[in-house]
Write a protein that holds these residues in place. Sequence first.
Motif, PDB file in Angstrom:
ATOM      1  N   UNK A 270       0.831  -1.211   0.000  1.00  0.00           N
ATOM      2  CA  UNK A 270       0.000   0.000   0.000  1.00  0.00           C
ATOM      3  C   UNK A 270       0.865   1.260   0.000  1.00  0.00           C
ATOM      4  N   UNK A 271       0.461   2.228  -0.791  1.00  0.00           N
ATOM      5  CA  UNK A 271       1.280   3.428  -0.995  1.00  0.00           C
ATOM      6  C   UNK A 271       1.440   4.251   0.286  1.00  0.00           C
ATOM      7  N   UNK A 272       0.448   4.148   1.191  1.00  0.00           N
ATOM      8  CA  UNK A 272       0.547   4.927   2.426  1.00  0.00           C
ATOM      9  C   UNK A 272       1.464   4.264   3.457  1.00  0.00           C
ATOM     10  N   UNK A 273       2.034   3.082   3.122  1.00  0.00           N
ATOM     11  CA  UNK A 273       2.956   2.403   4.032  1.00  0.00           C
ATOM     12  C   UNK A 273       2.285   1.846   5.282  1.00  0.00           C
ATOM     13  N   UNK A 274       0.946   1.715   5.238  1.00  0.00           N
ATOM     14  CA  UNK A 274       0.220   1.223   6.419  1.00  0.00           C
ATOM     15  C   UNK A 274      -0.245  -0.213   6.217  1.00  0.00           C
ATOM     16  N   UNK A 275      -0.239  -0.952   7.308  1.00  0.00           N
ATOM     17  CA  UNK A 275      -0.698  -2.342   7.282  1.00  0.00           C
ATOM     18  C   UNK A 275      -2.198  -2.371   7.032  1.00  0.00           C
ATOM     19  N   UNK A 276      -2.649  -3.080   5.962  1.00  0.00           N
ATOM     20  CA  UNK A 276      -4.082  -3.105   5.650  1.00  0.00           C
ATOM     21  C   UNK A 276      -4.898  -3.820   6.725  1.00  0.00           C
TER      22      UNK A 276
END
Length: 395
Positions: A270-276
């Motif tokens: 994910x582009x926001x670097x957050x764990x989905x």
Amino acid sequence: MSVFIDLHMHSRFSRACSGDINLQNLESHARMKGIDVLATGDITHPTWVKELKSLDERDGLLVSKTGFHFFLSGEVSNIYQQDGQSRRVHNLVLVRNFEILDAMNSELEKYGKLSSDGRPILKMSSSQLIEALKNIDRTIEVIPAHIWTPWFSVFGSKSGFDSIKDCFQDMAKHIFALENGLSADPQICSLISGLDKYSIVSFSDSHSHWPLRIGREATNIESDFSFEGIVGAMKGKNINNTVEFYPQEGKYHYDGHRNCRFSSHPSKTPKDGKCPRCGGALTLGVLNRILELADRETPVTTQRALHAIPLQEIISFAFNSGPHGKAVWEEYEKAIHAFGSEFNVLFNAGEEELKDVLEKRVHKALMSVRNGDVSITPGYDGEYGKLSVGGQVRR
Ligand SMILES: [Zn+2]
Ligand SMILES: [Zn+2]
């Protein structure tokens, strides 16, 4: 002559290391592995250094009573602020004798408590480190350690830099080799043209004295048994090959979040670097950083890599048991006794000769590894990659 070196080791005085790491164990297991020159590790630790002084000095190396060669090298952890960010970079320091070592340690003491950990924290920048060391003796050398690991390295996603120059500044001219770490190999490093001028080396960073770990990565160079010869080979890019983990096997190859068991190839992250799964920060791995800095599509290096799996691992696959069992060790010793060293078994011994010595299932597993019949679920966020050999997974 061709010499296998492993210049990144830890002693029992480093955190999370086996209490049985002593010189006798290191020598006997390094010999079994096929390592010709092994780092002492932890050269800044006062008690360990006292123990090392039982060895003889010769041509810039240390020699045991039975003629085994050790190399004075240890790892330090530089923790500092630079360009408004907190930085954590591990560096290997190479030293040619005890006189220089003692002078170095009295200087480094000013920046951290050397007796608290075999790999001490130094409150100084990577460039200050080199400057201080070169002022003590110009033969002291520094090799940036496991350059891609997220948390503690020159290029790490968490606290690193985008180039050697950014990190080492005007001391960058003293850098000649880079330790690629378990999750990378010289091939993927060569996607970045800025690294072309460096020797890409591999060492074990072992926290144990067993041959499962010592020399799990190593470098084969053309050299004699001397400090000058070994450093000179790395400076001259006189590298025959490196022994490498499959990069996917390393603990930080992919991106991911360990607690949520989420991992992804950088192209899918994910582009926001957050764990989905939990929304927390993902640990961006080695491949991510390499692709981010890459300016080539395909590797160009001519440096050869021997991708290997430790023999104890291979035997344990064949036996479908853990690598530390008695039966695994007996089969291992039998193989070493017959062929001289683990590297001979892995790389040199003929298929037929091996058949005469090894158990049939071990022979089969070894041939699968030699033929590249290995698949790996990539490691991420501190979790080693999961291996399968010849289509078989270990229980
Ligand atoms: Zn380290
Ligand atoms: Zn998560």
